[in-house]
Design a protein around this motif. Structure first.
Motif, PDB file in Angstrom:
ATOM      1  N   GLN A  62       0.833  -1.134  -0.003  1.00 22.04           N
ATOM      2  CA  GLN A  62      -0.110  -0.063  -0.199  1.00 22.04           C
ATOM      3  C   GLN A  62       0.643   1.272  -0.069  1.00 22.04           C
ATOM      4  N   PRO A  63       0.428   2.471  -0.189  1.00 20.79           N
ATOM      5  CA  PRO A  63       1.116   3.503  -0.312  1.00 20.79           C
ATOM      6  C   PRO A  63       1.542   4.273   0.859  1.00 20.79           C
ATOM      7  N   VAL A  64       0.628   4.147   1.885  1.00 27.05           N
ATOM      8  CA  VAL A  64       0.877   4.716   3.159  1.00 27.05           C
ATOM      9  C   VAL A  64       0.359   4.198   4.641  1.00 27.05           C
ATOM     10  N   GLN A  65       0.975   4.318   5.561  1.00 24.23           N
ATOM     11  CA  GLN A  65       0.338   3.868   6.629  1.00 24.23           C
ATOM     12  C   GLN A  65      -0.574   4.785   7.418  1.00 24.23           C
ATOM     13  N   THR A  66      -0.291   5.993   7.276  1.00 23.62           N
ATOM     14  CA  THR A  66      -1.114   7.042   8.127  1.00 23.62           C
ATOM     15  C   THR A  66      -1.467   8.188   7.113  1.00 23.62           C
ATOM     16  N   LEU A  67      -2.440   8.927   7.626  1.00 21.54           N
ATOM     17  CA  LEU A  67      -2.964  10.395   6.858  1.00 21.54           C
ATOM     18  C   LEU A  67      -1.890  11.108   6.722  1.00 21.54           C
ATOM     19  N   ALA A  68      -0.832  11.192   8.101  1.00 24.14           N
ATOM     20  CA  ALA A  68       0.090  12.277   8.011  1.00 24.14           C
ATOM     21  C   ALA A  68       1.168  11.729   6.948  1.00 24.14           C
ATOM     22  N   GLU A  69       1.292  10.627   6.775  1.00 19.82           N
ATOM     23  CA  GLU A  69       2.351  10.022   5.811  1.00 19.82           C
ATOM     24  C   GLU A  69       1.723  10.322   4.552  1.00 19.82           C
ATOM     25  N   ALA A  70       0.424  10.121   4.240  1.00 17.93           N
ATOM     26  CA  ALA A  70       0.167  10.604   2.896  1.00 17.93           C
ATOM     27  C   ALA A  70       0.211  12.176   2.433  1.00 17.93           C
ATOM     28  N   CYS A  71       0.097  13.075   3.415  1.00 17.00           N
ATOM     29  CA  CYS A  71       0.391  14.599   3.021  1.00 17.00           C
ATOM     30  C   CYS A  71       1.723  14.450   2.608  1.00 17.00           C
ATOM     31  N   LEU A  72       2.543  13.884   3.635  1.00 16.09           N
ATOM     32  CA  LEU A  72       4.060  14.011   3.246  1.00 16.09           C
ATOM     33  C   LEU A  72       4.274  13.575   1.898  1.00 16.09           C
ATOM     34  N   LEU A  73       3.876  12.408   1.392  1.00 17.08           N
ATOM     35  CA  LEU A  73       3.937  11.595   0.484  1.00 17.08           C
ATOM     36  C   LEU A  73       3.863  12.743  -0.935  1.00 17.08           C
ATOM     37  N   CYS A  74       2.620  13.418  -0.705  1.00 15.08           N
ATOM     38  CA  CYS A  74       2.113  14.365  -1.746  1.00 15.08           C
ATOM     39  C   CYS A  74       3.124  15.491  -2.015  1.00 15.08           C
ATOM     40  N   ASP A  75       3.507  15.770  -0.715  1.00 17.35           N
ATOM     41  CA  ASP A  75       4.554  17.252  -0.805  1.00 17.35           C
ATOM     42  C   ASP A  75       5.684  16.636  -1.313  1.00 17.35           C
ATOM     43  N   ALA A  76       6.254  15.590  -1.215  1.00 14.51           N
ATOM     44  CA  ALA A  76       7.550  15.031  -1.688  1.00 14.51           C
ATOM     45  C   ALA A  76       7.370  14.978  -3.308  1.00 14.51           C
ATOM     46  N   VAL A  77       6.340  14.338  -3.624  1.00 15.13           N
ATOM     47  CA  VAL A  77       6.171  13.824  -5.170  1.00 15.13           C
ATOM     48  C   VAL A  77       6.147  15.361  -5.908  1.00 15.13           C
ATOM     49  N   GLU A  78       5.469  16.475  -5.359  1.00 15.96           N
ATOM     50  CA  GLU A  78       5.130  17.649  -6.049  1.00 15.96           C
ATOM     51  C   GLU A  78       6.570  18.411  -5.852  1.00 15.96           C
ATOM     52  N   ARG A  79       7.172  18.430  -4.859  1.00 15.08           N
ATOM     53  CA  ARG A  79       8.546  18.856  -4.953  1.00 15.08           C
ATOM     54  C   ARG A  79       9.769  18.266  -5.713  1.00 15.08           C
ATOM     55  N   SER A  80       9.399  17.002  -5.911  1.00 15.90           N
ATOM     56  CA  SER A  80      10.776  16.328  -6.544  1.00 15.90           C
ATOM     57  C   SER A  80      10.523  16.515  -8.230  1.00 15.90           C
ATOM     58  N   GLY A  81       9.350  16.575  -8.751  1.00 20.16           N
ATOM     59  CA  GLY A  81       8.988  16.534 -10.077  1.00 20.16           C
ATOM     60  C   GLY A  81       9.245  15.270 -10.841  1.00 20.16           C
ATOM     61  N   LYS A  82       9.475  14.382  -9.846  1.00 16.51           N
ATOM     62  CA  LYS A  82       9.903  12.975 -10.456  1.00 16.51           C
ATOM     63  C   LYS A  82       8.482  12.257 -10.546  1.00 16.51           C
ATOM     64  N   VAL A  83       8.521  11.129 -11.190  1.00 17.85           N
ATOM     65  CA  VAL A  83       7.383  10.250 -11.281  1.00 17.85           C
ATOM     66  C   VAL A  83       7.227   9.331 -10.402  1.00 17.85           C
TER      67      VAL A  83
ATOM     68  N   PRO B 238      -3.655  21.144  -1.124  1.00 16.17           N
ATOM     69  CA  PRO B 238      -2.844  21.452  -0.069  1.00 16.17           C
ATOM     70  C   PRO B 238      -3.564  21.896   1.270  1.00 16.17           C
ATOM     71  N   ALA B 239      -4.413  22.561   1.064  1.00 16.23           N
ATOM     72  CA  ALA B 239      -5.316  23.021   2.248  1.00 16.23           C
ATOM     73  C   ALA B 239      -6.017  21.995   2.784  1.00 16.23           C
ATOM     74  N   VAL B 240      -6.584  20.965   2.088  1.00 15.26           N
ATOM     75  CA  VAL B 240      -7.003  19.885   2.900  1.00 15.26           C
ATOM     76  C   VAL B 240      -6.146  18.836   3.347  1.00 15.26           C
ATOM     77  N   ARG B 241      -4.854  18.828   2.776  1.00 11.90           N
ATOM     78  CA  ARG B 241      -3.716  18.158   3.553  1.00 11.90           C
ATOM     79  C   ARG B 241      -3.299  18.843   4.694  1.00 11.90           C
ATOM     80  N   ASP B 242      -3.394  20.209   4.994  1.00  8.23           N
ATOM     81  CA  ASP B 242      -3.292  21.063   6.172  1.00  8.23           C
ATOM     82  C   ASP B 242      -3.860  20.377   7.455  1.00  8.23           C
ATOM     83  N   ARG B 243      -5.175  19.730   7.088  1.00  8.54           N
ATOM     84  CA  ARG B 243      -5.971  19.357   8.226  1.00  8.54           C
ATOM     85  C   ARG B 243      -5.875  18.089   8.785  1.00  8.54           C
ATOM     86  N   TYR B 244      -4.637  17.435   7.953  1.00  5.44           N
ATOM     87  CA  TYR B 244      -4.383  15.835   8.300  1.00  5.44           C
ATOM     88  C   TYR B 244      -2.950  15.753   8.539  1.00  5.44           C
ATOM     89  N   ARG B 245      -2.301  16.768   8.678  1.00  5.99           N
ATOM     90  CA  ARG B 245      -0.943  16.651   9.002  1.00  5.99           C
ATOM     91  C   ARG B 245      -0.634  15.938  10.008  1.00  5.99           C
TER      92      ARG B 245
END
Ligand SMILES: NC(=O)c1ccc[n+]([C@@H]2O[C@H](COP(=O)([O-])OP(=O)(O)OC[C@H]3O[C@@H](n4cnc5c(N)ncnc54)[C@H](O)[C@@H]3O)[C@@H](O)[C@H]2O)c1
Length: 418
Positions: free
Chosen positions: A100-121, A363-370
Motif C-alpha cells: 500500500q502507499p502509506v500507513q497514516t494520513l500524516a504520511e499521505a500528506c508528506l508523500l504528496c508534498d514529496a512528489v510535488e517538490r521532486s518533479g519525479k514520477v 494542499p489546504a485539505v492536507r493541512d487538516r491531516y498533517r
C-alpha cells in the motif's frame, strides 16, 4: 538511449521484477537490490552471479540510493513504503511503489508534498488495475456502454494462511500480523476507481473477527473487512478484502451503471446491457485489449503480465509517453484507493460511523491531516496507537511465533514472491 537503471528495495516480492518482469527489457535494467534479511540477500547475490549479471546487492538503503539508479521499486514492508519513497524522491529518483502507499494520513500528506517538490514520477503498482479484463472494464466504461456507474463492487479474497510462515517469518511485529483488516484494500477498490475515474468521499467499515486458523499463526487483526463508500458522483461503492477466509482466490469487480453492468474477473469481462424491451444483451470476452504491454509474446500469467504492464506504464511515463501519462497511477489516485482502508478502520472502531475520505490533491485539505498519525503499528506513540482489531489487541504467546519460525526453517528460501 541508455537503459534506465532500476533499484529494488525488498527482495521477496521485489525480486519478481528482476526474475520475471525485467529480463530482456528494452528501456530498463536492474542495477541494484537492497535486502536487509541476510539469508535472502545471499540468495540474491547467488542468483545474479549464476547469471553473470552485475547487480549491486546491499542491505543499506542509503547505499542503494547512492548506486546511480534512476528509479526504485519500493517493495519493502507494506506499511513502510512512504518514508522510503520520500527519501528516494528527495534524491530525485523516480518511484514505483508496491501496495500500500502509506500507513497514516500524516504520511499521505508528506508523500504528496514529496512528489510535488521532486518533479519525479511516482507510480503506484496496483497491478490488479492492469489485468487484461480489468483494463478492458475501463475501456468499456469509457466507451459509455453502461452509462454512469451507480454502484461499484470489488472483492479480493486471498487465503494467505497456508504460507504465513513464508510471509511473516515468525516475526511477531511483521506488518501482516497487525495491520488493520481493511488496510490491504487497493486490490478490491483500485480497479473500480481506475475504470470509472470516481473517488470515494465517505467510508463506513465492518470487520470480520480474527479466525482461529489465523490466530494460530500469530495474526492479531480481523480476518476481513467490508467497506461501504459514498462516491464522488453520488453513487455507492463496496469493497471486501480478506486474507483469511476459507475460499479459493477471488479478484472480481462489478460496475452497475444506468444502462447495464460490467463484470470483470481474471477469466473474462462481461458487459450486460438491456434494450428498451428489457431484454438483456450479454457480451462476454476474454479481453486482449492492452494499450501498452511489455513483451506481449510472453505468457507470464495474469499477475506477472499485470506487473509488466504497470511497470511498463511507469517507464513510459518517465520517458514522456502519453500512454504512460494516461494510465500510470499517480500518488493522488493511489491515495483515493488506499485511504478508505485507513479511514474505514477508524469507522470499524467506532461501530461503523462514516468518515470523510479527504482529497489530498488540495494542499489546504492536507493541512487538516498533517498530524493524523493513527495506526495499529506497535511502534506508533500514544495517543495515536490503535487496537489491532475491533475487539482490541489480543495477547499472543511467543511460542506461536516460535512454531511459525520452525515451519520456516523447514523450507529452502528463494527470492521472489512465495
Ligand atoms: N501487488 C501484488 O500483487 C503483491 C503481491 C505480493 C506482495 N506485494 C507487496 O510487496 C511488498 C513486499 O511483500 P512481501 O510479502 O514480498 O514481503 P515482506 O513484506 O515480508 O517484506 C519485504 C522484504 O523487504 C525486506 N525489507 C524490509 N525492510 C527493509 C529495509 N529497510 N531494507 C531492506 N530490506 C527491507 C524484508 O526483509 C523482506 O524480504 C508488500 O508491500 C506487499 O504488499 C504485492
Amino acid at each position: 538511449m541508455s537503459k534506465l537503471k532500476i533499484g529494488i528495495l525488498g527482495a521477496s516480492r521485489g525480486m519478481d521484477f528482476a526474475m520475471r518482469i525485467l529480463p530482456g527489457w528494452e528501456y530498463a535494467e536492474i542495477a541494484a537490490v537492497c535486502e536487509s534479511y541476510p539469508p535472502l540477500l545471499e540468495k540474491c547475490i547467488q542468483f545474479f552471479q549464476e547469471r553473470g549479471q552485475s547487480v549491486f546487492c546491499t542491505s543499506s538503503f542509503d547505499d542503494l540510493l547512492e548506486a546511480g539508479i534512476d528509479a526504485v521499486i519500493i517493495a519493502n514492508y507494506a506499511n513502510e513504503h512512504a518514508p522510503y519513497a520520500i527519501r528516494a524522491l528527495d534524491r530525485r529518483i523516480h518511484v514505483y511503489s508496491e501496495v500500500q502507499p502509506v500507513q497514516t494520513l500524516a504520511e499521505a500528506c508528506l508523500l504528496c508534498d514529496a512528489v510535488e517538490r521532486s518533479g519525479k514520477v511516482y507510480a503506484y503498482g496496483e497491478n490488479y488495475c492492469y489485468f487484461d479484463n480489468t483494463f478492458a472494464m475501463r475501456r468499456h466504461y469509457e466507451d459509455g456502454e453502461i452509462g454512469e456507474a451507480v454502484c461499484l463492487e470489488g472483492t479480493f479474497c486471498n487465503d494467505c494462511s497456508p504460507k504465513w510462515h513464508l510471509l511473516t517469518r515468525g516475526i511477531r511485529d511483521h506488518w501482516r500480523n497487525y495491520v488493520p483488516s481493511s488496510f490491504y484494500c487497493t486490490h478490491s477498490i483500485g480497479p473500480l476507481l481506475f475504470s470509472t475515474g470516481l473517488r470515494p468521499v465517505r467510508v463506513h467499515g465492518l470487520e470480520a473477527p480474527r479466525l482461529t486458523h489465523m490466530a494460530e499463526k500469530g495474526a492479531r487483526c480481523g480476518s476481513g473487512a467490508s467497506l461501504s463508500m459514498d462516491m464522488s458522483n453520488g453513487g455507492m461503492g463496496r469493497s471486501l478484502n480478506t486474507n483469511g477466509f476459507k475460499h479459493p482466490y477471488i479478484a472480481s469487480y462489478r460496475l452497475f451503471g444506468e444502462n447495464g453492468t460490467i463484470e470483470a474477473t481474471p477469466d473474462s469481462v462481461t458487459v450486460y446491457r438491456y434494450d428498451r424491451e428489457f431484454r438483456y444483451d450479454v457480451k462476454s470476452e476474454k479481453a486482449s485489449f492492452m494499450p501498452f504491454r511489455h513483451r506481449p509474446e510472453l505468457d507470464l500469467g495474469p499477475v506477472s503480465n499485470s506487473d509488466a504492464t504497470g511497470f511498463g506504464l511507469f517507464v513510459a511515463k518517465i520517458l514522456g509517453d502519453p500512454v504512460g501519462e494516461r494510465y500510470s497511477i499517480d500518488v493522488y489516485r493511489a491515495l483515493d484507493m488506499a485511504l478508505p482502508g485507513l479511514l474505514g478502520y477508524r469507522s470499524i472502531l467506532k461501530d461503523g460511523i462514516p468518515f470523510e475520505v479527504p482529497d489530498l490533491r488540495d494542499p489546504a485539505v492536507r493541512d487538516r491531516y498533517r498530524e493524523d498519525r493513527y495506526a495499529t503499528d506497535p511502534r506508533t506513540p500514544e495517543p495515536w496507537r490503535l487496537p489491532t482489531s475491533k475487539s482490541g489487541t489480543p495477547e499472543v504467546d511467543e511460542s506461536v511465533y516460535e512454531a511459525v519460525r520452525e515451519d520456516l526453517a523447514r523450507v529452502d528460501l528463494t527470492p521472489g514472491m512465495k
